[in-house]
Design a protein around this motif. Sequence first.
Motif, PDB file in Angstrom:
ATOM      1  N   ALA A 219      -8.018 -13.006  -1.980  1.00 38.30           N
ATOM      2  CA  ALA A 219      -8.764 -11.747  -2.038  1.00 38.30           C
ATOM      3  C   ALA A 219      -8.269 -10.752  -1.000  1.00 38.30           C
ATOM      4  N   GLY A 220      -7.610 -11.250   0.038  1.00 32.20           N
ATOM      5  CA  GLY A 220      -7.133 -10.361   1.093  1.00 32.20           C
ATOM      6  C   GLY A 220      -5.681  -9.935   0.900  1.00 32.20           C
ATOM      7  N   LEU A 221      -5.147 -10.146  -0.294  1.00 32.98           N
ATOM      8  CA  LEU A 221      -3.743  -9.810  -0.526  1.00 32.98           C
ATOM      9  C   LEU A 221      -3.583  -8.344  -0.908  1.00 32.98           C
ATOM     10  N   ILE A 222      -2.517  -7.780  -0.449  1.00 32.06           N
ATOM     11  CA  ILE A 222      -2.211  -6.385  -0.755  1.00 32.06           C
ATOM     12  C   ILE A 222      -0.877  -6.368  -1.495  1.00 32.06           C
ATOM     13  N   ALA A 223      -0.877  -5.827  -2.690  1.00 36.44           N
ATOM     14  CA  ALA A 223       0.348  -5.841  -3.504  1.00 36.44           C
ATOM     15  C   ALA A 223       1.334  -4.812  -2.974  1.00 36.44           C
ATOM     16  N   VAL A 224       2.598  -5.198  -2.895  1.00 37.69           N
ATOM     17  CA  VAL A 224       3.636  -4.243  -2.500  1.00 37.69           C
ATOM     18  C   VAL A 224       4.770  -4.318  -3.521  1.00 37.69           C
ATOM     19  N   GLU A 225       5.456  -3.213  -3.681  1.00 33.72           N
ATOM     20  CA  GLU A 225       6.515  -3.178  -4.673  1.00 33.72           C
ATOM     21  C   GLU A 225       7.432  -2.009  -4.407  1.00 33.72           C
ATOM     22  N   SER A 226       8.729  -2.223  -4.602  1.00 34.15           N
ATOM     23  CA  SER A 226       9.646  -1.094  -4.515  1.00 34.15           C
ATOM     24  C   SER A 226      10.987  -1.492  -5.122  1.00 34.15           C
ATOM     25  N   SER A 227      11.754  -0.485  -5.475  1.00 30.85           N
ATOM     26  CA  SER A 227      13.103  -0.736  -5.973  1.00 30.85           C
ATOM     27  C   SER A 227      14.063   0.144  -5.203  1.00 30.85           C
ATOM     28  N   ASP A 228      15.217  -0.427  -4.895  1.00 29.97           N
ATOM     29  CA  ASP A 228      16.265   0.353  -4.253  1.00 29.97           C
ATOM     30  C   ASP A 228      17.542   0.013  -5.020  1.00 29.97           C
ATOM     31  N   GLY A 229      17.930   0.874  -5.924  1.00 27.05           N
ATOM     32  CA  GLY A 229      19.049   0.553  -6.806  1.00 27.05           C
ATOM     33  C   GLY A 229      18.720  -0.706  -7.583  1.00 27.05           C
ATOM     34  N   PRO A 230      19.626  -1.676  -7.570  1.00 27.40           N
ATOM     35  CA  PRO A 230      19.377  -2.891  -8.345  1.00 27.40           C
ATOM     36  C   PRO A 230      18.497  -3.897  -7.602  1.00 27.40           C
ATOM     37  N   VAL A 231      18.054  -3.547  -6.396  1.00 27.52           N
ATOM     38  CA  VAL A 231      17.270  -4.507  -5.601  1.00 27.52           C
ATOM     39  C   VAL A 231      15.782  -4.235  -5.786  1.00 27.52           C
ATOM     40  N   ARG A 232      15.071  -5.262  -6.239  1.00 27.88           N
ATOM     41  CA  ARG A 232      13.639  -5.081  -6.443  1.00 27.88           C
ATOM     42  C   ARG A 232      12.885  -5.995  -5.484  1.00 27.88           C
ATOM     43  N   LEU A 233      11.929  -5.394  -4.801  1.00 32.83           N
ATOM     44  CA  LEU A 233      11.067  -6.146  -3.891  1.00 32.83           C
ATOM     45  C   LEU A 233       9.660  -6.103  -4.459  1.00 32.83           C
ATOM     46  N   ALA A 234       9.022  -7.250  -4.581  1.00 30.90           N
ATOM     47  CA  ALA A 234       7.652  -7.271  -5.084  1.00 30.90           C
ATOM     48  C   ALA A 234       6.935  -8.440  -4.463  1.00 30.90           C
ATOM     49  N   GLY A 235       5.640  -8.341  -4.395  1.00 29.44           N
ATOM     50  CA  GLY A 235       4.882  -9.467  -3.869  1.00 29.44           C
ATOM     51  C   GLY A 235       3.609  -9.016  -3.188  1.00 29.44           C
ATOM     52  N   TYR A 236       3.166  -9.831  -2.254  1.00 28.43           N
ATOM     53  CA  TYR A 236       1.885  -9.586  -1.611  1.00 28.43           C
ATOM     54  C   TYR A 236       1.987  -9.844  -0.114  1.00 28.43           C
ATOM     55  N   VAL A 237       1.316  -9.001   0.642  1.00 34.02           N
ATOM     56  CA  VAL A 237       1.145  -9.276   2.068  1.00 34.02           C
ATOM     57  C   VAL A 237      -0.359  -9.361   2.316  1.00 34.02           C
ATOM     58  N   ALA A 238      -0.737 -10.041   3.387  1.00 33.48           N
ATOM     59  CA  ALA A 238      -2.162 -10.240   3.616  1.00 33.48           C
ATOM     60  C   ALA A 238      -2.706  -9.204   4.584  1.00 33.48           C
ATOM     61  N   HIS A 239      -3.974  -8.905   4.440  1.00 31.42           N
ATOM     62  CA  HIS A 239      -4.687  -8.025   5.370  1.00 31.42           C
ATOM     63  C   HIS A 239      -4.482  -8.545   6.802  1.00 31.42           C
ATOM     64  N   PRO A 240      -4.316  -7.621   7.754  1.00 31.79           N
ATOM     65  CA  PRO A 240      -4.064  -8.069   9.135  1.00 31.79           C
ATOM     66  C   PRO A 240      -5.117  -9.035   9.677  1.00 31.79           C
ATOM     67  N   ALA A 241      -6.335  -8.958   9.189  1.00 28.19           N
ATOM     68  CA  ALA A 241      -7.369  -9.866   9.700  1.00 28.19           C
ATOM     69  C   ALA A 241      -7.055 -11.317   9.343  1.00 28.19           C
ATOM     70  N   LEU A 242      -6.125 -11.538   8.426  1.00 23.20           N
ATOM     71  CA  LEU A 242      -5.804 -12.898   8.003  1.00 23.20           C
ATOM     72  C   LEU A 242      -4.511 -13.390   8.651  1.00 23.20           C
ATOM     73  N   SER A 243      -4.256 -12.981   9.866  1.00 21.35           N
ATOM     74  CA  SER A 243      -3.000 -13.360  10.503  1.00 21.35           C
ATOM     75  C   SER A 243      -3.007 -14.838  10.881  1.00 21.35           C
ATOM     76  N   ARG A 244      -1.849 -15.359  11.247  1.00 21.98           N
ATOM     77  CA  ARG A 244      -1.709 -16.746  11.660  1.00 21.98           C
ATOM     78  C   ARG A 244      -0.999 -16.833  13.006  1.00 21.98           C
ATOM     79  N   SER A 245      -1.062 -18.033  13.612  1.00 17.35           N
ATOM     80  CA  SER A 245      -0.421 -18.178  14.921  1.00 17.35           C
ATOM     81  C   SER A 245       1.050 -18.555  14.794  1.00 17.35           C
ATOM     82  N   THR A 246       1.519 -18.819  13.584  1.00 14.68           N
ATOM     83  CA  THR A 246       2.937 -19.103  13.380  1.00 14.68           C
ATOM     84  C   THR A 246       3.442 -18.251  12.215  1.00 14.68           C
ATOM     85  N   THR A 247       4.765 -18.274  12.027  1.00 12.46           N
ATOM     86  CA  THR A 247       5.329 -17.490  10.917  1.00 12.46           C
ATOM     87  C   THR A 247       5.411 -18.328   9.636  1.00 12.46           C
TER      88      THR A 247
END
Length: 652
Positions: A219-247
């Motif tokens: 529920a805390g996911l934020i959809a992101v998307e973009s294209s740069d020429g043939p490169v497409r980036l898509a997916g989700y990042v989480a709201h900052p309140a849902l951070s973690r202590s590791t990567t």
Amino acid sequence: MPPIRPLPPGLVNKIAAGEVIERPASVVKELMENALDAGAGRVDVTVERGGLELVRVADDGCGIEPEELPLAVAAHATSKLAVEDDLFHIATLGFRGEALASIGQISRLVLRSRVSNRPEGAQITVHGGQAGQVVPCGCAPGTVAEVSQLFFNTPVRRKFLRSPQTELGHVSEAFLRVALPALQVHFTLHHHERCVCELPAGESWPQRIGRLFGRELAAGLIAVESSDGPVRLAGYVAHPALSRSTTRMQYLFLNGRAIRDRSLQHALSEAYRGLLTAGRHPIAFLSLEMPPELVDVNVHPTKLEVRFQDAGRLYSQLLSTIRRKFLATDLTTRVHPAACPTEHCAGMAAGVAGPDQPATADEHLGLPDAAAADRLREQLASWAEEQANCDLPAPGPGGAAAIGAGGGHPGQWAGQLQLTRIQRPSEPAPLPPRSIGPASAERSAAAGLLPAHHRPPSAAPRHAAPAVQIHNRYLVTESEDGVVIIDQHALHERILYEQLRQRIAGGTLEAQNLLVPEPVDLGPVERAAVMEHRELLARLGLCVEPFGGDTVLITGFPAMLANLNPADLLSGIIERLLEGRQLPDSAELLDELLHTIACKAAIKAGDRLSEEEIASLLAEREVIEDAHHCPHGRPAALVFTRAELDRRFKRT
Ligand code: ADP
Ligand code: MG
């Protein structure tokens, strides 16, 4: 030196196996990847004792012809590359022809396979690198690979294996890294006959993430998307309140393959700059699609690392895509009991219990097999290392009721500071004279900082809801979706920081010459730090001259901070300079110093504010970037949503 000799082939293979197969999870990864490359629509993974005893991966893919089985388990034999040029257009997960041979070298591998147009299948067994005969066997179309006695002939490697629980954690991780992006495939993971996880085909990423990590994260996911020429980036990042202590919760997929990339990880943390407190890391699930020739995946035995043709451009794309999305998103932290990471672990346990038990925080309490869920939670926790505390102040048992609790210590309300009002955007203020006491310095810092043309035309507050100050530190107001509690210092700090940043982007902060330069006595280390960074300080409008011995002379001071005490500010900055020795570049250091200045100049917790000042702060809140977090990444505002309040007051 003994004579140079070629290594015997068995030893070569063992060495290669050491690179590819580190633990049961590596076997799971390689076998699952083979299944996907075979076009499977369903992949069933079974492990016993965390994979130490058995790993079995069954798929319904294209299968292997009986006469090809010996080749499948031979070293450097693959159906995925035909000519040399193919190496630069790799579209499959595997291509090195190494995995099955490596696995067979250090375990007992049984490979059963049937291509769909044959009435029966065939089987081959490899034990410690010795392949047996191909024999017919009954099996469903597709392939089953069974691996037991892992590392039976490499005792050193066996020593490094951990408990079955820890190994199961690694297996789960490997499973999800292969499964997450393959949305068209149905996956299951079983441990001791128990279904640990089931991911039906055809679901969305958030649905899969919800099953794996709990609904609160989904529920805390934020959809992101973009294209740069043939490169497409898509997916989700989480709201900052849902951070973690590791990567660890940063999943990056390149053309369907999970990879690690330090540069892109850095771009991700840059995107969250100022939204997370120190030591916290964002959660992200990002997928990159690009033509295979733009990337070299052949730089790492397990293909975990890759080399991009234009890494710098990718860095910018990722950073700007997320940043832009954040600027267009209200990231105010919503207070919800389930917003704590600990709940995610619970959710994950519930999620991996299977699709029939949707992963909700409530339902996990009522899991039919609560003990099993606990066990699993422990296992997952052992590898996830994510029991870190939640960033949010816990709502506590009283939850929202705490908002109105306590009238404050009478002493807190006595002897309030006489504060001048914060200037509204339309009324740029003349700078107050320096002789005003320190209390009003804080106000003046905010006054007329920003030239009128910097302000968006929509500077008028979106809502003119009244706000009250409580405990001389929080402002309580309402928004469309609930009750907003603002930390006055954090908000003001963010406002000042953003204004300083805008100013300095245009060059330097304007310096005002001090009529009487102020000498400051320093220690030798401090003095050296100041002299070393003189130019940087000058950009901040802080002009410093050597003045014999360890004394320096402040000759100019930022005009907009005229009411701060110069020596005080300098000492705050020196502290930062000294602790920031290892800061890589001056841009980063400058940013740190802006933090320091904003923090020093902002109103403090404990300052009583007038109605106008409150209104002014709220108006600024509407127009600055990232008003939801202070520059150090702490939330500047919390929202108790109306829905949550209704729920707690049992109105729904
Ligand atoms: P690679 O995947 O790099 O080709 P592997 O050793 O993993 O190397 O597999 C060798 C070959 O065996 C593959 O190229 C493929 O032709 C065949 N193979 C392995 N697993 C499967 C499977 N599950 N279904 C169909 N073919 C398979
Ligand atoms: Mg393979």
